[in-house]
Write a protein that holds these residues in place. Structure first.
Motif, PDB file in Angstrom:
ATOM      1  N   CYS A 124       0.838  -1.201   0.000  1.00 33.76           N
ATOM      2  CA  CYS A 124       0.000   0.000   0.000  1.00 33.76           C
ATOM      3  C   CYS A 124       0.870   1.247   0.000  1.00 33.76           C
ATOM      4  O   CYS A 124       1.782   1.366   0.819  1.00 33.76           O
ATOM      5  N   ASP A 125       0.587   2.153  -0.915  1.00 35.68           N
ATOM      6  CA  ASP A 125       1.245   3.454  -0.903  1.00 35.68           C
ATOM      7  C   ASP A 125       0.552   4.389   0.077  1.00 35.68           C
ATOM      8  O   ASP A 125       1.107   5.419   0.464  1.00 35.68           O
ATOM      9  N   PHE A 126      -0.661   4.049   0.458  1.00 34.58           N
ATOM     10  CA  PHE A 126      -1.431   4.851   1.413  1.00 34.58           C
ATOM     11  C   PHE A 126      -2.472   3.935   2.046  1.00 34.58           C
ATOM     12  O   PHE A 126      -2.769   2.862   1.533  1.00 34.58           O
ATOM     13  N   TYR A 127      -3.008   4.385   3.189  1.00 32.53           N
ATOM     14  CA  TYR A 127      -4.022   3.600   3.900  1.00 32.53           C
ATOM     15  C   TYR A 127      -5.336   4.365   3.970  1.00 32.53           C
ATOM     16  O   TYR A 127      -5.359   5.593   3.896  1.00 32.53           O
ATOM     17  N   PHE A 128      -6.409   3.627   4.122  1.00 33.17           N
ATOM     18  CA  PHE A 128      -7.703   4.226   4.428  1.00 33.17           C
ATOM     19  C   PHE A 128      -7.894   4.165   5.933  1.00 33.17           C
ATOM     20  O   PHE A 128      -7.795   3.094   6.527  1.00 33.17           O
ATOM     21  N   GLY A 129      -8.158   5.314   6.541  1.00 28.19           N
ATOM     22  CA  GLY A 129      -8.401   5.330   7.976  1.00 28.19           C
ATOM     23  C   GLY A 129      -9.890   5.262   8.266  1.00 28.19           C
ATOM     24  O   GLY A 129     -10.717   5.097   7.363  1.00 28.19           O
ATOM     25  N   SER A 130     -10.227   5.394   9.545  1.00 34.62           N
ATOM     26  CA  SER A 130     -11.627   5.454   9.963  1.00 34.62           C
ATOM     27  C   SER A 130     -12.019   6.928   9.990  1.00 34.62           C
ATOM     28  O   SER A 130     -11.375   7.738  10.665  1.00 34.62           O
ATOM     29  N   VAL A 131     -13.051   7.295   9.224  1.00 35.67           N
ATOM     30  CA  VAL A 131     -13.365   8.706   8.991  1.00 35.67           C
ATOM     31  C   VAL A 131     -14.688   9.123   9.618  1.00 35.67           C
ATOM     32  O   VAL A 131     -15.704   8.440   9.481  1.00 35.67           O
ATOM     33  N   HIS A 132     -14.652  10.262  10.298  1.00 35.48           N
ATOM     34  CA  HIS A 132     -15.878  10.923  10.767  1.00 35.48           C
ATOM     35  C   HIS A 132     -16.151  12.089   9.831  1.00 35.48           C
ATOM     36  O   HIS A 132     -15.267  12.902   9.562  1.00 35.48           O
ATOM     37  N   ARG A 133     -17.384  12.188   9.329  1.00 32.23           N
ATOM     38  CA  ARG A 133     -17.729  13.235   8.370  1.00 32.23           C
ATOM     39  C   ARG A 133     -18.939  14.016   8.853  1.00 32.23           C
ATOM     40  O   ARG A 133     -19.965  13.438   9.228  1.00 32.23           O
ATOM     41  N   ASP A 134     -18.818  15.322   8.862  1.00 29.50           N
ATOM     42  CA  ASP A 134     -19.930  16.215   9.200  1.00 29.50           C
ATOM     43  C   ASP A 134     -19.801  17.433   8.295  1.00 29.50           C
ATOM     44  O   ASP A 134     -19.139  18.412   8.646  1.00 29.50           O
ATOM     45  N   GLY A 135     -20.415  17.369   7.104  1.00 27.66           N
ATOM     46  CA  GLY A 135     -20.281  18.469   6.164  1.00 27.66           C
ATOM     47  C   GLY A 135     -18.819  18.655   5.774  1.00 27.66           C
ATOM     48  O   GLY A 135     -18.162  17.713   5.334  1.00 27.66           O
ATOM     49  N   PRO A 136     -18.274  19.860   5.963  1.00 26.28           N
ATOM     50  CA  PRO A 136     -16.889  20.110   5.590  1.00 26.28           C
ATOM     51  C   PRO A 136     -15.879  19.509   6.560  1.00 26.28           C
ATOM     52  O   PRO A 136     -14.688  19.443   6.257  1.00 26.28           O
ATOM     53  N   LEU A 137     -16.353  19.075   7.721  1.00 27.45           N
ATOM     54  CA  LEU A 137     -15.457  18.513   8.735  1.00 27.45           C
ATOM     55  C   LEU A 137     -15.172  17.048   8.446  1.00 27.45           C
ATOM     56  O   LEU A 137     -16.082  16.234   8.293  1.00 27.45           O
ATOM     57  N   GLN A 138     -13.892  16.706   8.350  1.00 27.80           N
ATOM     58  CA  GLN A 138     -13.466  15.318   8.188  1.00 27.80           C
ATOM     59  C   GLN A 138     -12.350  15.038   9.193  1.00 27.80           C
ATOM     60  O   GLN A 138     -11.367  15.773   9.264  1.00 27.80           O
ATOM     61  N   ILE A 139     -12.524  13.983   9.957  1.00 24.04           N
ATOM     62  CA  ILE A 139     -11.511  13.571  10.926  1.00 24.04           C
ATOM     63  C   ILE A 139     -11.163  12.116  10.638  1.00 24.04           C
ATOM     64  O   ILE A 139     -12.045  11.255  10.624  1.00 24.04           O
TER      65      ILE A 139
END
Length: 250
Positions: A124-139
């Motif tokens: 993997c060149d990159f990983y997918f993390g666990s994402v929280h999404r609220d409109g423009p907010l991404q964590i």
């Protein structure tokens, strides 16, 4: 002569560079159409990518089949062929065939196409993390491929501590920044813009920020030149009483 204690953070190493990768309009090739692929596709569509899926139609899970039917993604109804990599900006592989996955990964390396091979961190060149999404907010919470389930637990714990209207408040701040750049567009205005926006963010609560109307923001921008931030009461008074000055009602 003894060295002074360092004032800089210690390098930990072994991490990933976590960035917000802009893939709007980019071609993302997804090999596979199962549950894992569905999750990858969803994240890419949220980022406005152009997604092509290579998989026999009979192997698509319900979500992927739905996105094909809705024309949200393009389906190539067959197994992977090397020519599928032509024009790809990113490749995501999610098939239950380790040998085939490794072949695709090697082809991507030869072409210098960033790739993610599901459940195979070394490929993997990159990983997918666990994402929280609220409109423009991404964590995103990442364990660098070591504990996806744990990343999900941590992400949920963080999300519970966030204000329920965080995304709306950020939208308001974004609109205010756009308006501010219209009245102070010069590069040399940058430091003052940032300092003033920091004052605004510190002055109002999340709920107050969400409640600002377009008129409120226009009135708030009148305080930029003198580098002030009014109380919410003053701001609302300006909306109800047009004769209100920057120093209060006339």
């Amino acid at each position: 002569m003894s060295e002074e204690p360092t004032k800089f953070p210690e390098v930990q190493g072994g991490g990933s560079l976590i960035i917000a990768w802009q893939i709007r309009g980019k071609k993302v090739l997804v090999v596979g159409g199962g549950e894992v692929a569905a999750g990858r596709i969803f994240h890419c569509l949220n980022a406005d990518a152009n997604v092509t899926v290579v998989s026999p139609a009979a192997r698509l899970n319900p979500e992927v089949a739905h996105r094909v039917a809705q024309k949200q993604i393009e389906l190539v109804d067959r197994n992977f062929e090397p020519s599928d990599l032509d024009g790809a900006d990113m490749v995501l592989v999610a098939v239950d065939d380790p040998a085939a996955s490794t072949v695709i990964w090697k082809l991507c390396k030869e072409r210098r196409i960033p790739a993610n091979i599901a459940d195979v961190p070394p490929e993997c060149d990159f990983y997918f993390g666990s994402v929280h999404r609220d409109g423009p907010l991404q964590i995103m919470v990442s364990t660098n491929g070591k504990g996806p389930r744990l990343a999900s637990m941590i992400r949920k714990s963080i999300a519970k501590q966030l204000p329920s209207n965080a995304g709306s408040a950020i939208d308001t701040i974004g609109q205010l920044r756009v308006k501010l750049r219209e009245i102070a567009p010069r590069p040399e205005d940058g430091p003052k813009r940032m300092t003033w926006m920091t004052k605004v963010s510190d002055a109002y609560s999340w709920d107050e920020m969400c409640g600002l109307s377009a008129e409120d923001m226009d009135n708030l921008l009148r305080f930029y030149a003198p580098d002030k931030v009014p109380s919410l009461d003053v701001l609302k008074e300006m909306g109800s009483n047009p004769d209100t000055t920057l120093d209060g009602p006339v």
